[in-house]
Design an enzyme around this catalytic site. Structure first.
Site, PDB file in Angstrom:
ATOM      1  N   CYS A 173      80.588  60.092  27.653  1.00  7.52           N
ATOM      2  CA  CYS A 173      81.216  61.138  26.846  1.00  7.52           C
ATOM      3  C   CYS A 173      82.017  62.025  27.797  1.00  7.52           C
ATOM      4  O   CYS A 173      81.440  62.794  28.577  1.00  7.52           O
ATOM      5  CB  CYS A 173      80.133  61.932  26.121  1.00  7.52           C
ATOM      6  SG  CYS A 173      80.764  63.187  25.005  1.00  7.52           S
ATOM      7  N   CYS A 192      70.096  37.953  51.790  1.00 12.01           N
ATOM      8  CA  CYS A 192      70.026  36.567  51.321  1.00 12.01           C
ATOM      9  C   CYS A 192      71.412  36.056  50.961  1.00 12.01           C
ATOM     10  O   CYS A 192      72.113  36.649  50.138  1.00 12.01           O
ATOM     11  CB  CYS A 192      69.103  36.484  50.107  1.00 12.01           C
ATOM     12  SG  CYS A 192      69.037  34.837  49.363  1.00 12.01           S
TER      13      CYS A 192
END
Length: 309
Positions: A282, A8
């Protein structure tokens, strides 16, 4: 000028209109049968919903544009992107300058390594481009809640060319890294909390893969989490990390690895700052190298200065 079909065209047009260096993005129909069609007829005339992208070559290269393009499509999906199905939603790259083909081929070759399935993106000279109806132009600007199958926000993330940061050989990696760096990046070990080099460092700059030098994180996204390891709310670009399920130590976690080097970096958790997306990357200090903002230009990272505070 380059012509990109990515499903699209509403989302593709809006995405590229936000990419730095793009001068204009226009929705239209390309490479079907004949030079006349419209939105109601494209499924009969074989045209693809396509966006004409005009860009400033002094600010962005064709390769960078194509890396943006591959970021927002599934290149292995034939005649389908997002929820849209049909030949008008096929993916394609259509060029008007034959010199562009070498760059297009280069990107295809690099991207093929990322997928097990065959890439089915068309690459062909532009036969014709028919501008779409006015109501399709800037559709998502006029209709902010309109349908879109891609994440427009990714347009503001820098494109990082993986080919600039090749992975060394196994022998070279062993010679380059310290014994501790090797154990963490290559053997998936974890360094000690609160006694590593970056856990409490917040200077401006970027953090790169200790193995390849590929940029991974920015100081702009670093925060104090209290865990004892460097913590980031996001990578510097969504393209530069890979994720893997980790069931070690009788836990189920999401491991984070670097793209080019395939280095073990750490793990990502969902207990990060809510106002920054809610994620906490982390990361082991031994997996990354800090490049101060003042040194980025000299070390070849000047193109990422806007990504650093």
């Amino acid at each position: 000028m380059i012509y990109l079909a990515g499903g699209c065209f509403w989302g593709v047009e809006e995405y590229f209109s936000q990419v730095d260096g793009v001068l204009d993005a226009v929705s239209g129909y390309a490479n079907g049968r004949g030079d006349t069609t419209n939105y109601q007829l494209i499924h009969q005339t074989g045209h693809a919903e396509t966006v004409e992208v005009a860009y400033d070559t002094n600010r962005i290269s064709l390769k960078e544009l194509l890396l943006h393009f591959f970021r927002i499509i599934d290149p292995t999906s034939l005649n389908k992107q997002g929820n849209d199905r049909g030949s008008q939603y096929r993916t394609g790259i259509y060029y008007t300058d034959k010199a562009d083909l070498a760059i297009i081929d280069e990107v295809f070759k690099e991207k093929a390594k990322d997928y097990k399935k065959k890439i089915v993106v068309e690459k062909a000279p532009l036969k014709h481009f028919i501008k779409a109806e006015d109501y399709h132009q800037d559709y998502l600007k006029k209709n902010p809640n309109g349908y879109c199958h891609i994440d427009i926000n990714q347009a503001t993330y820098p494109v990082i060319d993986e080919s600039k940061y090749p992975k060394p050989s196994a022998t070279e990696i062993k010679e380059k890294l310290s014994a501790d760096e090797y154990r963490v990046t290559q053997k998936n070990e974890t360094e000690k909390a609160f006694s590593n080099r970056y856990w409490d460092s917040f200077d401006a700059g970027i953090y790169v893969d200790v193995v390849t030098g590929e940029p991974l994180f920015s100081s702009k996204d670093k925060f104090e989490s209290g865990c004892g390891w460097p913590s980031f709310s996001r990578p510097i670009s969504p393209d530069v990390v890979r994720y893997k399920e980790d069931k070690s130590f009788n836990m189920t976690r999401t491991e984070v690895r670097s793209r080019s080097g395939n280095s073990h970096l750490g793990h990502v958790f969902t207990d990060g700052p809510k106002d920054q997306g809610g994620l906490r990357y982390c990361i082991n200090s031994l997996s990354i190298t800090f490049i101060p903002k003042a040194d980025m230009e000299a070390k070849g990272y000047g193109y990422l200065l806007s990504s650093v505070e």
